[in-house]
Write a protein that holds these residues in place. Structure first.
Motif, PDB file in Angstrom:
ATOM      1  N   LYS A  10       0.018  -2.977   8.721  1.00 35.24           N
ATOM      2  CA  LYS A  10       1.211  -2.422   8.423  1.00 35.24           C
ATOM      3  C   LYS A  10       1.786  -1.773   9.802  1.00 35.24           C
ATOM      4  O   LYS A  10       1.475  -2.210  10.736  1.00 35.24           O
ATOM      5  N   HIS A  94       4.816 -10.201   0.961  1.00 28.78           N
ATOM      6  CA  HIS A  94       4.176  -9.005   0.619  1.00 28.78           C
ATOM      7  C   HIS A  94       5.365  -7.976  -0.233  1.00 28.78           C
ATOM      8  O   HIS A  94       6.179  -8.053  -0.035  1.00 28.78           O
ATOM      9  N   SER A  95       4.814  -7.209  -1.031  1.00 31.52           N
ATOM     10  CA  SER A  95       5.673  -6.455  -1.971  1.00 31.52           C
ATOM     11  C   SER A  95       6.410  -5.460  -1.409  1.00 31.52           C
ATOM     12  O   SER A  95       7.630  -5.231  -1.735  1.00 31.52           O
ATOM     13  N   GLU A  96       6.193  -4.886  -0.165  1.00 29.26           N
ATOM     14  CA  GLU A  96       6.733  -4.103   0.453  1.00 29.26           C
ATOM     15  C   GLU A  96       8.080  -4.759   1.210  1.00 29.26           C
ATOM     16  O   GLU A  96       9.147  -4.157   1.516  1.00 29.26           O
ATOM     17  N   CYS A 125       1.717 -13.314  -1.322  1.00 30.45           N
ATOM     18  CA  CYS A 125       1.260 -12.218  -1.856  1.00 30.45           C
ATOM     19  C   CYS A 125       2.164 -12.344  -3.207  1.00 30.45           C
ATOM     20  O   CYS A 125       3.328 -12.401  -3.369  1.00 30.45           O
ATOM     21  N   GLU A 163      -1.858  -8.946  -5.673  1.00 33.45           N
ATOM     22  CA  GLU A 163      -1.556  -7.405  -5.218  1.00 33.45           C
ATOM     23  C   GLU A 163      -0.628  -6.747  -6.315  1.00 33.45           C
ATOM     24  O   GLU A 163       0.549  -6.828  -6.258  1.00 33.45           O
ATOM     25  N   ILE A 168      -0.967  -0.678  -4.809  1.00 35.59           N
ATOM     26  CA  ILE A 168      -0.984  -0.801  -3.152  1.00 35.59           C
ATOM     27  C   ILE A 168      -0.559   0.468  -2.724  1.00 35.59           C
ATOM     28  O   ILE A 168       0.481   1.324  -2.995  1.00 35.59           O
ATOM     29  N   GLY A 169      -1.602   1.160  -1.958  1.00 35.70           N
ATOM     30  CA  GLY A 169      -1.169   2.409  -1.338  1.00 35.70           C
ATOM     31  C   GLY A 169      -1.405   3.794  -1.867  1.00 35.70           C
ATOM     32  O   GLY A 169      -1.086   4.522  -1.637  1.00 35.70           O
ATOM     33  N   GLY A 206      -5.628  -7.463  -3.816  1.00 34.11           N
ATOM     34  CA  GLY A 206      -5.502  -6.553  -3.037  1.00 34.11           C
ATOM     35  C   GLY A 206      -4.648  -5.181  -3.779  1.00 34.11           C
ATOM     36  O   GLY A 206      -4.251  -5.510  -4.714  1.00 34.11           O
ATOM     37  N   GLY A 207      -4.846  -3.830  -3.377  1.00 34.07           N
ATOM     38  CA  GLY A 207      -4.524  -2.705  -3.881  1.00 34.07           C
ATOM     39  C   GLY A 207      -5.449  -1.704  -3.863  1.00 34.07           C
ATOM     40  O   GLY A 207      -6.285  -1.833  -4.818  1.00 34.07           O
ATOM     41  N   SER A 208      -5.717  -0.742  -2.908  1.00 31.45           N
ATOM     42  CA  SER A 208      -6.537   0.450  -2.918  1.00 31.45           C
ATOM     43  C   SER A 208      -7.927  -0.102  -2.842  1.00 31.45           C
ATOM     44  O   SER A 208      -8.593   0.692  -3.477  1.00 31.45           O
ATOM     45  N   GLY A 229      -5.073  -2.477   3.097  1.00 34.02           N
ATOM     46  CA  GLY A 229      -4.144  -1.765   3.850  1.00 34.02           C
ATOM     47  C   GLY A 229      -4.742  -0.709   4.390  1.00 34.02           C
ATOM     48  O   GLY A 229      -5.621  -0.751   5.567  1.00 34.02           O
TER      49      GLY A 229
END
Ligand code: PEP
Length: 246
Positions: A10, A94-96, A125, A163, A168-169, A206-208, A229
């Protein structure tokens, strides 16, 4: 199919931090690792990372790319320019980027297509929000994202990262059983649409993902890797996750 474990940094790391990280990672990773590894530095460090990774088993990835080859798109970097740097993978949708930068499924589809045009492998993603999951709409949302991004066909190698947005995060990963179920549905959808070609697509979770939970996901039969991430920002932790996939 070798798993792909990807480090999405990121908006982190200076040039010096990139050099220190990659030197350390290169000390840890043997010449023929049991899983495929890729790192996704910020644009400012891509060229230097490419130099350091040359001849190593670690692939270079980019976190984003514009589908047009060149032109009046101030602030953007094209897939064509990424390919010129030796980038192999590019994250699309990506979701962001979808949430913060308003990227639509249609734009994501253009990116996937452009990645193939310039010889890159897109990591597409997909994933639902918590509200959508609680409403029982997780698959409906993911299927729509897949259909809109890949509606035209499968014209090159592809990786899909499932994800869930809420994982995520946040430090709260999905339940491995839910990740497995979603990966199965994605695989069935891919094979239904693209036949044999669908079997060659790697599906990541993906996700933590962290060293402590990585094995729970990476042992699942339908999961062939992870998009990481936060826990990828330290080379030791990233390598520990990669080993869990081995
Ligand atoms: C990501 O950025 O794709 C991601 C999964 O982040 P994190 O591992 O920090 O949840």
């Amino acid at each position: 199919m070798k798993s792909l474990v990807a480090a999405n940094w990121k908006m982190h790391k200076t040039l010096k931090e990139t050099e220190d990280y990659l030197r350390r990672l290169l000390e840890l990773v043997p010449p023929d690792p049991p899983v495929e590894l890729a790192v996704f530095p910020p644009f400012t460090a891509l060229a230097r990372a490419g130099e350091l990774l040359l001849g190593s088993p670690i692939a270079l990835g980019a976190q984003n790319g514009h589908p047009e080859r060149e032109g009046a798109f101030t602030g953007e970097v094209s897939m064509y320019q990424l390919a010129d740097l030796g980038v192999r993978y590019v994250i699309c949708g990506h979701s962001e980027r979808r949430k913060i930068f308003g990227e639509t499924d249609e734009f994501v589809a253009k990116k996937v297509r452009a990645a193939w045009n310039y010889g890159l492998t897109p990591i597409l993603c997909v994933g639902e929000t918590l509200v959508e999951r609680r409403a029982g709409r997780a698959w409906e949302v993911v299927e729509k994202q897949l259909s809109l991004a890949l509606g035209d066909g499968l014209f090159g190698p592809l990786v899909i990262a499932y994800e869930p947005v809420w994982a995520i995060g946040t430090g709260v990963p999905a339940h491995p059983q839910d990740a497995q179920e979603m990966a199965q549905r994605i695989r069935a959808w891919l094979c239904g649409r693209f036949g044999k070609l669908g079997e060659g697509v790697r599906i990541q979770y993906g996700g933590s993902v962290k060293p402590e939970n990585a094995h729970e996901f990476l042992k699942l039969p339908e999961i062939q890797g992870a998009l990481v991430g936060g826990a990828s920002l330290d080379p030791q932790s990233f390598w520990a996750i990669a080993l869990a996939a081995a």
